[in-house]
Motif scaffolding. Structure first.
Motif, PDB file in Angstrom:
ATOM      1  N   ALA A   1     -46.424  21.521 -24.670  1.00 43.86           N
ATOM      2  CA  ALA A   1     -46.873  21.543 -26.064  1.00 43.86           C
ATOM      3  C   ALA A   1     -46.431  22.819 -26.768  1.00 43.86           C
ATOM      4  CB  ALA A   1     -48.394  21.409 -26.121  1.00 43.86           C
ATOM      5  N   ALA A   2     -46.599  23.966 -26.110  1.00 45.24           N
ATOM      6  CA  ALA A   2     -46.230  25.234 -26.727  1.00 45.24           C
ATOM      7  C   ALA A   2     -44.719  25.350 -26.916  1.00 45.24           C
ATOM      8  CB  ALA A   2     -46.751  26.399 -25.877  1.00 45.24           C
ATOM      9  N   THR A   3     -43.962  24.916 -25.926  1.00 48.53           N
ATOM     10  CA  THR A   3     -42.505  25.013 -26.012  1.00 48.53           C
ATOM     11  C   THR A   3     -41.961  24.155 -27.145  1.00 48.53           C
ATOM     12  OG1 THR A   3     -42.329  25.476 -23.643  1.00 48.53           O
ATOM     13  CG2 THR A   3     -40.346  24.683 -24.737  1.00 48.53           C
ATOM     14  N   ALA A   4     -42.570  23.010 -27.387  1.00 49.90           N
ATOM     15  CA  ALA A   4     -42.097  22.106 -28.442  1.00 49.90           C
ATOM     16  C   ALA A   4     -42.028  22.819 -29.781  1.00 49.90           C
ATOM     17  CB  ALA A   4     -43.016  20.891 -28.539  1.00 49.90           C
ATOM     18  N   VAL A   5     -43.001  23.665 -30.076  1.00 56.94           N
ATOM     19  CA  VAL A   5     -43.019  24.332 -31.389  1.00 56.94           C
ATOM     20  C   VAL A   5     -42.365  25.700 -31.346  1.00 56.94           C
ATOM     21  CG1 VAL A   5     -45.336  25.337 -31.084  1.00 56.94           C
ATOM     22  CG2 VAL A   5     -44.463  24.863 -33.383  1.00 56.94           C
ATOM     23  N   LEU A   6     -42.494  26.441 -30.245  1.00 57.49           N
ATOM     24  CA  LEU A   6     -41.923  27.786 -30.199  1.00 57.49           C
ATOM     25  C   LEU A   6     -40.400  27.752 -30.177  1.00 57.49           C
ATOM     26  CD1 LEU A   6     -44.400  29.635 -27.815  1.00 57.49           C
ATOM     27  CD2 LEU A   6     -44.090  29.978 -30.269  1.00 57.49           C
ATOM     28  N   GLU A   7     -39.800  26.800 -29.458  1.00 58.25           N
ATOM     29  CA  GLU A   7     -38.347  26.682 -29.479  1.00 58.25           C
ATOM     30  C   GLU A   7     -37.855  26.334 -30.884  1.00 58.25           C
ATOM     31  OE1 GLU A   7     -36.928  25.585 -24.947  1.00 58.25           O
ATOM     32  OE2 GLU A   7     -36.857  24.032 -26.502  1.00 58.25           O
ATOM     33  N   MET A   8     -38.593  25.463 -31.561  1.00 61.58           N
ATOM     34  CA  MET A   8     -38.233  25.081 -32.921  1.00 61.58           C
ATOM     35  C   MET A   8     -38.290  26.284 -33.857  1.00 61.58           C
ATOM     36  SD  MET A   8     -40.203  22.313 -35.322  1.00 61.58           S
ATOM     37  CE  MET A   8     -41.205  23.459 -36.263  1.00 61.58           C
TER      38      MET A   8
ATOM     39  N   PRO B   1     -48.558  29.078 -39.664  1.00 64.15           N
ATOM     40  CA  PRO B   1     -49.456  29.019 -38.508  1.00 64.15           C
ATOM     41  C   PRO B   1     -49.265  27.720 -37.731  1.00 64.15           C
ATOM     42  CG  PRO B   1     -50.646  29.634 -40.499  1.00 64.15           C
ATOM     43  CD  PRO B   1     -49.286  29.198 -40.933  1.00 64.15           C
ATOM     44  N   VAL B   2     -49.588  27.766 -36.456  1.00 63.44           N
ATOM     45  CA  VAL B   2     -49.492  26.600 -35.573  1.00 63.44           C
ATOM     46  C   VAL B   2     -50.895  26.141 -35.199  1.00 63.44           C
ATOM     47  CG1 VAL B   2     -48.796  25.816 -33.270  1.00 63.44           C
ATOM     48  CG2 VAL B   2     -47.222  27.185 -34.657  1.00 63.44           C
ATOM     49  N   VAL B   3     -51.116  24.834 -35.251  1.00 56.06           N
ATOM     50  CA  VAL B   3     -52.355  24.222 -34.770  1.00 56.06           C
ATOM     51  C   VAL B   3     -52.026  23.452 -33.508  1.00 56.06           C
ATOM     52  CG1 VAL B   3     -54.255  22.645 -35.263  1.00 56.06           C
ATOM     53  CG2 VAL B   3     -53.245  24.003 -37.125  1.00 56.06           C
ATOM     54  N   LEU B   4     -52.547  23.906 -32.369  1.00 57.10           N
ATOM     55  CA  LEU B   4     -52.397  23.152 -31.120  1.00 57.10           C
ATOM     56  C   LEU B   4     -53.551  22.159 -31.059  1.00 57.10           C
ATOM     57  CD1 LEU B   4     -51.355  25.704 -28.345  1.00 57.10           C
ATOM     58  CD2 LEU B   4     -49.958  23.943 -29.401  1.00 57.10           C
ATOM     59  N   ASN B   5     -53.277  20.946 -31.493  1.00 61.37           N
ATOM     60  CA  ASN B   5     -54.327  19.936 -31.577  1.00 61.37           C
ATOM     61  C   ASN B   5     -54.463  19.205 -30.247  1.00 61.37           C
ATOM     62  OD1 ASN B   5     -56.314  18.768 -33.206  1.00 61.37           O
ATOM     63  ND2 ASN B   5     -55.063  16.960 -33.603  1.00 61.37           N
TER      64      ASN B   5
ATOM     65  N   ASN C   1     -55.417  33.632 -32.299  1.00 60.80           N
ATOM     66  CA  ASN C   1     -54.983  35.030 -32.286  1.00 60.80           C
ATOM     67  C   ASN C   1     -54.964  35.618 -33.691  1.00 60.80           C
ATOM     68  OD1 ASN C   1     -52.747  33.738 -33.346  1.00 60.80           O
ATOM     69  ND2 ASN C   1     -51.325  34.371 -31.723  1.00 60.80           N
ATOM     70  N   ALA C   2     -55.338  34.818 -34.693  1.00 59.15           N
ATOM     71  CA  ALA C   2     -55.456  35.311 -36.070  1.00 59.15           C
ATOM     72  C   ALA C   2     -56.864  35.865 -36.250  1.00 59.15           C
ATOM     73  CB  ALA C   2     -55.173  34.189 -37.062  1.00 59.15           C
ATOM     74  N   THR C   3     -57.104  37.021 -35.667  1.00 56.77           N
ATOM     75  CA  THR C   3     -58.476  37.514 -35.514  1.00 56.77           C
ATOM     76  C   THR C   3     -59.094  38.030 -36.808  1.00 56.77           C
ATOM     77  OG1 THR C   3     -57.544  39.643 -34.825  1.00 56.77           O
ATOM     78  CG2 THR C   3     -58.147  38.094 -33.089  1.00 56.77           C
ATOM     79  N   SER C   4     -58.298  38.281 -37.828  1.00 60.22           N
ATOM     80  CA  SER C   4     -58.861  38.795 -39.072  1.00 60.22           C
ATOM     81  C   SER C   4     -59.179  37.689 -40.072  1.00 60.22           C
ATOM     82  CB  SER C   4     -57.885  39.787 -39.721  1.00 60.22           C
ATOM     83  OG  SER C   4     -56.659  39.151 -40.032  1.00 60.22           O
TER      84      SER C   4
ATOM     85  N   GLY D   1     -50.907  34.034 -25.163  1.00 60.13           N
ATOM     86  CA  GLY D   1     -50.021  35.175 -25.027  1.00 60.13           C
ATOM     87  C   GLY D   1     -48.598  34.861 -25.460  1.00 60.13           C
ATOM     88  N   ARG D   2     -48.132  33.629 -25.209  1.00 56.28           N
ATOM     89  CA  ARG D   2     -46.781  33.242 -25.630  1.00 56.28           C
ATOM     90  C   ARG D   2     -46.647  33.303 -27.153  1.00 56.28           C
ATOM     91  NH1 ARG D   2     -44.662  27.709 -23.228  1.00 56.28           N
ATOM     92  NH2 ARG D   2     -42.786  28.442 -24.337  1.00 56.28           N
ATOM     93  N   PHE D   3     -47.652  32.827 -27.841  1.00 54.62           N
ATOM     94  CA  PHE D   3     -47.598  32.824 -29.307  1.00 54.62           C
ATOM     95  C   PHE D   3     -47.716  34.245 -29.869  1.00 54.62           C
ATOM     96  CE2 PHE D   3     -48.526  28.410 -28.476  1.00 54.62           C
ATOM     97  CZ  PHE D   3     -47.828  27.747 -29.470  1.00 54.62           C
ATOM     98  N   THR D   4     -48.608  35.043 -29.289  1.00 51.38           N
ATOM     99  CA  THR D   4     -48.769  36.415 -29.774  1.00 51.38           C
ATOM    100  C   THR D   4     -47.493  37.211 -29.556  1.00 51.38           C
ATOM    101  OG1 THR D   4     -51.155  36.324 -29.332  1.00 51.38           O
ATOM    102  CG2 THR D   4     -50.149  38.508 -29.553  1.00 51.38           C
ATOM    103  N   ALA D   5     -46.847  37.020 -28.404  1.00 52.16           N
ATOM    104  CA  ALA D   5     -45.596  37.732 -28.139  1.00 52.16           C
ATOM    105  C   ALA D   5     -44.506  37.338 -29.130  1.00 52.16           C
ATOM    106  CB  ALA D   5     -45.137  37.450 -26.713  1.00 52.16           C
ATOM    107  N   ALA D   6     -44.552  36.091 -29.590  1.00 56.12           N
ATOM    108  CA  ALA D   6     -43.565  35.615 -30.559  1.00 56.12           C
ATOM    109  C   ALA D   6     -43.956  35.944 -31.999  1.00 56.12           C
ATOM    110  CB  ALA D   6     -43.388  34.103 -30.409  1.00 56.12           C
ATOM    111  N   GLY D   7     -45.133  36.532 -32.196  1.00 50.86           N
ATOM    112  CA  GLY D   7     -45.592  36.861 -33.544  1.00 50.86           C
ATOM    113  C   GLY D   7     -46.017  35.654 -34.346  1.00 50.86           C
ATOM    114  N   VAL D   8     -46.449  34.599 -33.662  1.00 51.22           N
ATOM    115  CA  VAL D   8     -46.810  33.345 -34.331  1.00 51.22           C
ATOM    116  C   VAL D   8     -48.327  33.171 -34.296  1.00 51.22           C
ATOM    117  CG1 VAL D   8     -46.605  30.829 -34.273  1.00 51.22           C
ATOM    118  CG2 VAL D   8     -44.629  32.261 -33.707  1.00 51.22           C
ATOM    119  N   PRO D   9     -49.003  33.100 -35.451  1.00 53.48           N
ATOM    120  CA  PRO D   9     -50.437  32.813 -35.459  1.00 53.48           C
ATOM    121  C   PRO D   9     -50.698  31.385 -35.014  1.00 53.48           C
ATOM    122  CG  PRO D   9     -49.593  32.902 -37.703  1.00 53.48           C
ATOM    123  CD  PRO D   9     -48.461  33.325 -36.813  1.00 53.48           C
ATOM    124  N   VAL D  10     -51.692  31.203 -34.150  1.00 52.25           N
ATOM    125  CA  VAL D  10     -51.974  29.884 -33.594  1.00 52.25           C
ATOM    126  C   VAL D  10     -53.477  29.722 -33.440  1.00 52.25           C
ATOM    127  CG1 VAL D  10     -51.777  30.743 -31.214  1.00 52.25           C
ATOM    128  CG2 VAL D  10     -51.466  28.295 -31.662  1.00 52.25           C
ATOM    129  N   ILE D  11     -53.941  28.498 -33.608  1.00 53.16           N
ATOM    130  CA  ILE D  11     -55.322  28.142 -33.292  1.00 53.16           C
ATOM    131  C   ILE D  11     -55.268  26.916 -32.406  1.00 53.16           C
ATOM    132  CG2 ILE D  11     -55.615  26.818 -35.447  1.00 53.16           C
ATOM    133  CD1 ILE D  11     -58.596  27.799 -35.361  1.00 53.16           C
TER     134      ILE D  11
END
Length: 409
Positions: free
Chosen positions: A187-194, A204-208, A326-329, A219-229
């Motif tokens: 699931a994560a690779t599908a959007v991060l590669e894109m 932002p990414v929603v992992l539904n 990871n969008a803590t604010s 951690g994969r999303f944070t390392a890529a600088g991508v906000p995700v819920i």
């Protein structure tokens, strides 16, 4: 955009909006095709998906666009041709973004029941709606707004049954680079590669889909600088990250227990797409890896900072949904508005005139490449149906309403 052909008009001279949208979209989708006959077959297949009643098999599609003589050429076009589906998907995403920019990229699971065992990726699995089933599992990345959503990218999950069997790999033409991965890695690779290679807007990414390995996935999303819920289960293991709140010294706890300790912090919020108010609480948490059972000194082993979001539809009982981000604010209202886009993707898949009606589940072939080519064009048909349903015909302004300010922290 070229003018619609004669076939884009119904009797009486009224334009069929689906045909008109398909005509303009086809010019964009098939621009990467070097050969004219491939472009023609691509347009035939797209229109066949939109016109065919019932199951969108190649035989049924051919009957709508050219008769039995067309069936063999379309079968070759999908299963054995050389065209690459990835530029077509990127072109689809670009076309949709020109019309209306996405508010989020939603990753949504797809379960496809199969009676036989020859289709690539078929195995026994668990569908969240239907329980144990036999079939294929995949994850779609949806271009999502508050008014419509449509898939633009896909990743097919391949279980060990297929990856570890050389004969199965050969027969299904599974590429060598496809290796073992968990469902949440898929699931994560599908959007991060894109997001890493396509020219699409950062959103932002929603992992539904429920994730289990929270530290690794977030951690994969944070390392890529991508906000995700991402959705999690109430039994997910986390640590309270706010020393001023109950449970900070309690070590690793279930997420539902953490939220039970902060029920007094719940506030009514109104999220888009819902009638009435929802109660929500958002608290800082940390993920201390996969196995620890106690908090070490200073929580130095915690993996980053996350926010746990709980949602209640009533004042009593446990939360009806749990998320980590990871969008803590971001405030809880903004985060819940984002999660509603995941519900929109589910609704648009199941709704009349889209989803199953355009053949996302209907590929009957056996090959990895054939599956990807079919579902790419079915996604384009879904986009046509969605755009025609909203009457979208020109670019529209995007009002971010707070969602564009999310950051991975």
């Amino acid at each position: 955009m070229r003018a619609p052909s004669w076939s884009a008009y119904r009797p009486g001279g009224l334009p069929d909006l689906r045909e008109s949208v398909a005509c303009g979209l086809g010019d964009v989708l098939f621009a990467s095709f070097a050969r004219r006959d491939q472009r023609r077959k691509g347009e035939q297949y797209l229109r066949g998906l939109l016109r065919t009643q019932g199951r969108k098999s190649i035989r049924n599609i051919a009957a709508q666009v050219g008769g039995s003589a067309t069936e063999q050429s379309l079968h070759h076009f999908i299963s054995s041709s050389t065209w690459d589906w990835r530029p077509v998907r990127e072109a689809l995403a670009g076309y949709l973004t020109e019309l209306t920019a996405p508010k989020a990229w939603v990753v949504h699971p797809l379960s496809i029941s199969k009676a036989g065992d020859q289709s690539v990726g078929v195995d026994y699995g668990v569908d969240p709606c239907n329980g144990v089933f036999r079939g294929q599992r995949a994850f779609g990345v949806w271009h999502a707004t508050e008014t419509f959503s449509t898939p633009v990218n896909w990743r097919l999950f391949l279980p060990d049954l297929w990856l570890g069997d050389e004969e199965r790999r050969r027969q299904a033409e599974i590429p060598e680079e496809m290796g073992r991965e968990s469902l949440e890695q898929c699931a994560a690779t599908a959007v991060l590669e894109m997001l890493g290679s396509w020219r699409v807007p950062a959103r932002p990414v929603v992992l539904n889909t429920h994730i289990n390995r929270i530290a690794a996935t977030m951690g994969r999303f944070t390392a890529a600088g991508v906000p995700v819920i991402a959705r999690i289960r109430g039994t997910a293991q986390l640590m309270m990250g706010d020393p001023a709140l109950p449970g900070y010294d309690g070590g690793v706890m279930e997420a539902q227990r953490i939220l039970a300790g902060v029920r007094g912090l719940r506030r009514p919020v109104r999220a888009a797409g819902q009638d009435g108010d929802t109660l929500a609480a958002a608290v800082r948490v940390a993920c201390a890896g996969e196995l620890p059972t106690h908090r070490r000194a200073g929580a130095s082993d915690a993996v980053g900072g996350l926010t746990l979001v709980g949602e209640w539809r009533g004042a009593q009982g446990p939360p009806t949904a749990l998320w980590v981000t990871n969008a803590t604010s971001a405030p809880a209202e903004v985060l819940l508005r984002l999660t509603r886009l995941g519900g929109r993707a589910c609704q648009d898949f199941a709704g009349a005139g889209a989803g199953e009606d355009v053949g996302l589940k209907d590929f009957e072939g056996r090959s990895f490449r054939g599956w990807h080519r079919h579902i790419t064009l079915a996604s384009a048909a879904h986009a046509v149906a969605a755009l025609a349903g909203t009457g979208a015909a020109a670019p529209t302004a995007w009002e971010p309403r707070g969602l564009d300010g999310l950051r991975a922290t």
